[in-house]
Design an enzyme around this catalytic site. Structure first.
Site, mmCIF file in Angstrom:
data_model
loop_
_atom_site.group_PDB
_atom_site.id
_atom_site.type_symbol
_atom_site.label_atom_id
_atom_site.label_comp_id
_atom_site.label_asym_id
_atom_site.label_seq_id
_atom_site.Cartn_x
_atom_site.Cartn_y
_atom_site.Cartn_z
ATOM 1 N N ALA A 184 2.215 43.129 33.209
ATOM 2 C CA ALA A 184 3.400 42.588 32.557
ATOM 3 C C ALA A 184 4.469 43.666 32.487
ATOM 4 O O ALA A 184 4.176 44.865 32.559
ATOM 5 C CB ALA A 184 3.058 42.097 31.155
ATOM 6 N N GLY A 197 -1.734 41.653 33.143
ATOM 7 C CA GLY A 197 -1.290 40.290 33.399
ATOM 8 C C GLY A 197 -1.450 39.868 34.841
ATOM 9 O O GLY A 197 -1.592 38.679 35.138
ATOM 10 N N GLU A 255 -5.008 38.784 35.098
ATOM 11 C CA GLU A 255 -5.095 37.517 34.362
ATOM 12 C C GLU A 255 -4.502 36.371 35.179
ATOM 13 O O GLU A 255 -5.014 35.245 35.152
ATOM 14 C CB GLU A 255 -4.387 37.655 33.010
ATOM 15 C CG GLU A 255 -5.148 38.554 32.052
ATOM 16 C CD GLU A 255 -4.393 38.826 30.764
ATOM 17 O OE1 GLU A 255 -4.886 38.431 29.694
ATOM 18 O OE2 GLU A 255 -3.301 39.434 30.827
ATOM 19 N N GLU A 278 -5.158 47.080 28.915
ATOM 20 C CA GLU A 278 -4.389 46.849 27.678
ATOM 21 C C GLU A 278 -4.805 47.746 26.513
ATOM 22 O O GLU A 278 -3.972 48.140 25.692
ATOM 23 C CB GLU A 278 -4.488 45.373 27.264
ATOM 24 C CG GLU A 278 -3.637 44.428 28.102
ATOM 25 C CD GLU A 278 -4.329 43.965 29.374
ATOM 26 O OE1 GLU A 278 -3.794 43.071 30.047
ATOM 27 O OE2 GLU A 278 -5.423 44.495 29.691
#
Length: 255
Positions: free
Chosen positions: A66, A112, A115, A135
């Protein structure tokens, strides 16, 4: 539609979406998530498209994560909304789409990015791919479904190891644990992914759509009942009638 951060190409029954932010290793920001969501919704409603491939531009990165700059100063409510909106707008939409989505992981798939790949129904990777959920190094946890999808794919113990350690793993290790289906050279990745897409596109769109919904309930109390009901519902549909007729007539079905 015109997009700024993604490229959409239709190749017969296959659509190819390329995340195109090479300057940031294809990191996901708000605009990119919105554009991806719109593209998937449009393709899901396009009857000429049977399969969707998702990849990143270049050979270095699928999605490097992200875009941290966008949420660095968020508080609790803003962060919760970020995670919830992202999951509902894109990640859950991909997982529950009525058409198969294949991730062609062509480099870094971190945070992300991993994911996003896990939300897809099938994952192929290049030999240079590196995958991980870093993370906790930021004092966070995965927020786009990583803590839920990773254990389903690789088991709870390995998921805990990857999430707690934040380590990156190779494409070959990802294949060993079931995180990706196959590994190819960078040059072979897209051709092999398109080859799989072509095989899938020959089959019943309605059957595949029902299969996606049933597989997504695997391990739940509703899973077997969904399979039974979908199996029965398909008997009234044109795809089943054509498939059975083609089998009995010893010809290829025309779905």
């Amino acid at each position: 539609m015109n997009f700024e951060n993604i490229i959409l190409e239709n190749e017969g029954k296959t659509a190819l979406i390329t995340i195109n932010r090479p300057e940031s290793l294809n990191a996901l920001n708000y605009k990119t998530i919105q554009e991806l969501s719109n593209a998937f919704e449009n393709l899901n409603n396009d009857s000429s498209v049977r399969v969707i491939i998702l990849t990143g531009s270049g050979e270095r990165s699928f999605v490097a994560g992200a875009d941290i700059k966008e949420f660095a100063d968020f508080g609790t409510n803003e962060a919760e909304n970020l995670a919830r909106n992202g999951q509902q707008t894109l990640f859950n939409k991909i997982e529950n789409l009525g058409k198969p989505v294949i991730a062609a992981v062509n480099g870094f798939a971190l945070g992300g990015g991993l994911e996003l790949a896990m939300a897809c129904h099938i994952r192929y990777a290049s030999e240079n791919a590196k995958l991980g959920l870093p993370e906790v190094t930021l004092g966070l946890i995965p927020g786009y479904g990583g803590t839920q999808r990773l254990p389903q794919l690789v088991g709870k113990g390995i998921a805990n190891e990857l999430i707690f350690s934040a380590k990156m793993i190779s494409a070959e290790r990802a294949k060993e644990i079931g995180l990706v289906n196959e590994v190819f050279s960078s040059e072979e990745l897209l051709p092999k992914t398109k080859e799989l897409a072509s095989l899938i596109a020959r089959n019943s769109p309605m059957g595949i759509s029902k299969a996606i919904a049933a597989v997504n309930l695997a391990g739940t109390k509703e899973g077997f009942e969904r399979e039974i009901k979908s199996f029965g519902e398909l008997f009234e549909m044109d795809d089943k009638k054509e498939g059975v007729a083609a089998f009995l007539e010893k010809r290829k079905p025309a779905f």
